[in-house]
Design a protein around this motif. Sequence first.
Motif, PDB file in Angstrom:
ATOM      1  N   LEU A 154       0.807  -1.213   0.000  1.00 50.99           N
ATOM      2  CA  LEU A 154       0.000   0.000   0.000  1.00 50.99           C
ATOM      3  C   LEU A 154       0.841   1.265   0.000  1.00 50.99           C
ATOM      4  CD1 LEU A 154      -2.797   1.356   0.171  1.00 50.99           C
ATOM      5  CD2 LEU A 154      -2.570   1.264   2.671  1.00 50.99           C
ATOM      6  N   LEU A 155       1.830   1.366   0.874  1.00 51.52           N
ATOM      7  CA  LEU A 155       2.646   2.584   1.000  1.00 51.52           C
ATOM      8  C   LEU A 155       4.072   2.361   0.496  1.00 51.52           C
ATOM      9  CD1 LEU A 155       1.524   3.849   4.542  1.00 51.52           C
ATOM     10  CD2 LEU A 155       0.540   4.379   2.297  1.00 51.52           C
ATOM     11  N   ARG A 156       4.244   1.412  -0.416  1.00 49.70           N
ATOM     12  CA  ARG A 156       5.590   1.139  -0.930  1.00 49.70           C
ATOM     13  C   ARG A 156       6.206   2.378  -1.560  1.00 49.70           C
ATOM     14  NH1 ARG A 156       8.152  -3.717  -2.260  1.00 49.70           N
ATOM     15  NH2 ARG A 156       6.187  -4.872  -2.142  1.00 49.70           N
ATOM     16  N   ASP A 157       5.377   3.183  -2.233  1.00 51.74           N
ATOM     17  CA  ASP A 157       5.912   4.381  -2.888  1.00 51.74           C
ATOM     18  C   ASP A 157       6.393   5.421  -1.879  1.00 51.74           C
ATOM     19  OD1 ASP A 157       3.368   4.938  -1.968  1.00 51.74           O
ATOM     20  OD2 ASP A 157       2.780   6.126  -3.709  1.00 51.74           O
ATOM     21  N   GLU A 158       6.005   5.274  -0.608  1.00 52.11           N
ATOM     22  CA  GLU A 158       6.460   6.181   0.445  1.00 52.11           C
ATOM     23  C   GLU A 158       7.555   5.541   1.305  1.00 52.11           C
ATOM     24  OE1 GLU A 158       3.162   7.545   2.780  1.00 52.11           O
ATOM     25  OE2 GLU A 158       1.860   7.809   1.020  1.00 52.11           O
ATOM     26  N   GLY A 159       7.950   4.306   0.961  1.00 56.04           N
ATOM     27  CA  GLY A 159       8.960   3.610   1.747  1.00 56.04           C
ATOM     28  C   GLY A 159       8.457   3.143   3.098  1.00 56.04           C
ATOM     29  N   ARG A 160       7.155   2.880   3.190  1.00 56.77           N
ATOM     30  CA  ARG A 160       6.545   2.490   4.464  1.00 56.77           C
ATOM     31  C   ARG A 160       5.753   1.188   4.314  1.00 56.77           C
ATOM     32  NH1 ARG A 160       6.467   5.964   9.371  1.00 56.77           N
ATOM     33  NH2 ARG A 160       7.546   7.856   8.751  1.00 56.77           N
ATOM     34  N   THR A 161       5.517   0.538   5.468  1.00 55.24           N
ATOM     35  CA  THR A 161       4.582  -0.574   5.554  1.00 55.24           C
ATOM     36  C   THR A 161       3.478  -0.189   6.524  1.00 55.24           C
ATOM     37  OG1 THR A 161       5.769  -1.625   7.374  1.00 55.24           O
ATOM     38  CG2 THR A 161       6.413  -2.250   5.130  1.00 55.24           C
ATOM     39  N   VAL A 162       2.368  -0.926   6.498  1.00 50.60           N
ATOM     40  CA  VAL A 162       1.291  -0.670   7.456  1.00 50.60           C
ATOM     41  C   VAL A 162       1.125  -1.885   8.365  1.00 50.60           C
ATOM     42  CG1 VAL A 162       0.095   0.909   5.910  1.00 50.60           C
ATOM     43  CG2 VAL A 162      -0.551  -1.509   5.926  1.00 50.60           C
ATOM     44  N   GLY A 163       0.522  -1.665   9.516  1.00 53.87           N
ATOM     45  CA  GLY A 163       0.387  -2.714  10.522  1.00 53.87           C
ATOM     46  C   GLY A 163      -0.677  -3.730  10.172  1.00 53.87           C
ATOM     47  N   ARG A 164      -0.491  -4.941  10.671  1.00 52.66           N
ATOM     48  CA  ARG A 164      -1.485  -6.004  10.478  1.00 52.66           C
ATOM     49  C   ARG A 164      -2.606  -5.895  11.503  1.00 52.66           C
ATOM     50  NH1 ARG A 164      -1.728 -11.312  12.848  1.00 52.66           N
ATOM     51  NH2 ARG A 164      -3.159 -12.669  11.680  1.00 52.66           N
ATOM     52  N   ILE A 165      -2.260  -5.830  12.790  1.00 60.19           N
ATOM     53  CA  ILE A 165      -3.335  -5.774  13.773  1.00 60.19           C
ATOM     54  C   ILE A 165      -3.966  -4.379  13.842  1.00 60.19           C
ATOM     55  CG2 ILE A 165      -2.365  -7.647  15.139  1.00 60.19           C
ATOM     56  CD1 ILE A 165      -1.622  -5.544  17.252  1.00 60.19           C
ATOM     57  N   ASP A 166      -3.301  -3.390  13.301  1.00 62.23           N
ATOM     58  CA  ASP A 166      -3.886  -2.045  13.222  1.00 62.23           C
ATOM     59  C   ASP A 166      -3.229  -1.317  12.063  1.00 62.23           C
ATOM     60  OD1 ASP A 166      -4.815   0.570  13.570  1.00 62.23           O
ATOM     61  OD2 ASP A 166      -4.921   0.351  15.750  1.00 62.23           O
ATOM     62  N   GLY A 167      -3.960  -1.193  10.964  1.00 63.26           N
ATOM     63  CA  GLY A 167      -3.415  -0.593   9.743  1.00 63.26           C
ATOM     64  C   GLY A 167      -3.183   0.895   9.822  1.00 63.26           C
ATOM     65  N   ARG A 168      -3.525   1.534  10.945  1.00 59.27           N
ATOM     66  CA  ARG A 168      -3.240   2.959  11.103  1.00 59.27           C
ATOM     67  C   ARG A 168      -1.763   3.198  11.417  1.00 59.27           C
ATOM     68  NH1 ARG A 168      -5.727   5.099  15.658  1.00 59.27           N
ATOM     69  NH2 ARG A 168      -5.382   3.055  16.585  1.00 59.27           N
ATOM     70  N   PHE A 169      -1.082   2.163  11.909  1.00 60.73           N
ATOM     71  CA  PHE A 169       0.330   2.270  12.264  1.00 60.73           C
ATOM     72  C   PHE A 169       1.189   1.999  11.030  1.00 60.73           C
ATOM     73  CE2 PHE A 169      -1.714   1.613  16.260  1.00 60.73           C
ATOM     74  CZ  PHE A 169      -0.919   2.218  17.225  1.00 60.73           C
ATOM     75  N   THR A 170       2.330   2.659  10.952  1.00 61.99           N
ATOM     76  CA  THR A 170       3.246   2.448   9.832  1.00 61.99           C
ATOM     77  C   THR A 170       4.644   2.129  10.351  1.00 61.99           C
ATOM     78  OG1 THR A 170       3.839   4.808   9.666  1.00 61.99           O
ATOM     79  CG2 THR A 170       1.961   4.033   8.334  1.00 61.99           C
ATOM     80  N   GLY A 171       5.445   1.482   9.484  1.00 62.99           N
ATOM     81  CA  GLY A 171       6.813   1.126   9.843  1.00 62.99           C
ATOM     82  C   GLY A 171       7.689   1.061   8.613  1.00 62.99           C
ATOM     83  N   TRP A 172       8.895   0.530   8.804  1.00 62.62           N
ATOM     84  CA  TRP A 172       9.870   0.425   7.717  1.00 62.62           C
ATOM     85  C   TRP A 172      10.396  -0.997   7.629  1.00 62.62           C
ATOM     86  CZ3 TRP A 172      10.100   4.144  11.554  1.00 62.62           C
ATOM     87  CH2 TRP A 172       9.894   5.477  11.173  1.00 62.62           C
TER      88      TRP A 172
END
Length: 488
Positions: free
Chosen positions: A326-344
Amino acid sequence: MSDDKPPEPDTSPAKPPEKPSDDLVTTRHTLRTPSGELAYTATAGRTVLRHEKHTDGVFDGHEPHAEIFTVAYTLDDADPATRPVTFAFNGGPGSSSVWLHLGLLGPRRVAMGDAGVLTGPPWGLVDNAESLLAHSDLVFVDPVSTGYSRATAGGRPADFHGYAPDVESIGELIRLWTSRHGRWGSPKYLAGESYGTLRAVALAEHLQDRHGMFPNGLMLISSVLDMGTIRFHEGNDLPYPLFVPTYAAIAHHHGRHGDRPLADVLAEAEGFATGDYAWALARGSRLAQGDRDRVAATLARLTGLSEAYVRRARLRIEHLRFFRELLRDEGRTVGRIDGRFTGWEPDDTGESVGHDPSIAAVMGPYTAAINAYLRGELGYSCDLPYEGLSDRVHPWSYKDFEGRAVSVVGKLSAAMRTNPHLRVHVASGYHDGATPWLATEHTLAALPVPDELRANIEVSYFEAGHMMYVHEPSRVRQSAELAAFVTP
């Protein structure tokens, strides 16, 4: 040369190993709530479970086989005939009860912030003025190999790591606690989260059938009652449409739907998922090109993914791949148990996520809080590590379901038909990518119960994730709904 003689060898018989015993610690506290101050007693520690042992038909006695850690809160000077008691646990399998304990239900809760506004270490605890303790006594249960719960010396932990033995051991703990505290006449509730919802349903049927103990209600938080709705196995197309509204909600949170209201996005996503999309997947290679183009375009728009990616995936978006893409173009991933969280991730080329940033966000605060709280405020000390979320329970045995999907739909139906007064509260988070809300709706819609019993089921939705209580407005509303549920 010394005249000292060597010591005589000790020929006395060896002492038998000490039998395990309960190590419960009791403390007293007060909590200020909007309705007044509560005086309550907290009891933390391990309770030894024993089973009736027989050899060749001869009774050998009650042998210890597990030590189950619990934290119980009881309101002082309350009438046990009318005072409800709620037995709560999380899921995993492999999770302790720390999340519901210090996140939603207990008298103290973790202060950690939320997605985008997380606080850093060290974390602390604050009073939970909305605690369910104002309306129900609470018993938080850690299954074997989680928290401080363990098999006894000489026992095999693996004997508890499975669907059936897990239900039996937790059921025995509930029976024992109820008997020892004179609470057979109290209203009783089971509260579970995630796999804990599957456990709660199985326990309801088990307690009724095995012990004649009829619960008043089930609180199913982030529910999964049929694993076939969330497992992306070959030949199982069911999860793909059931995850689409969750993908759409997460895409909406991250700005992929502009200013469009979330309710509109979810309504379209649900209609598409249960209509054109499910139909298109069922058509397979028989799907006409024009229909394929139309479905691919709509699926891409709703999920926030590129149409090219959707086509390469053959219209089937697996959830771990979605969280990566989803956020690959921003260099980020999103959370599984809560998709509001992002990571690398280490780089941006991976197929799926390597870690869940939403789990990482809660692990530190909750682990620090439970270790400090048990020793500092509840006076319970143990040198074992408190296993908040453990892989030591795996492989988890589902041998009872060999050759078919793990499901307790039949058990919920049986429990409700046997006990028509059993009420069910279901809570789902729109951004929960572990137990998506449409999968829960799908399961409940197919529940084989008489129409008159469907009024016993209530469903609530939150603009948050799996642990919806991390989101402050959701926590406050959810607390009020659960309070109303146990005081009908």
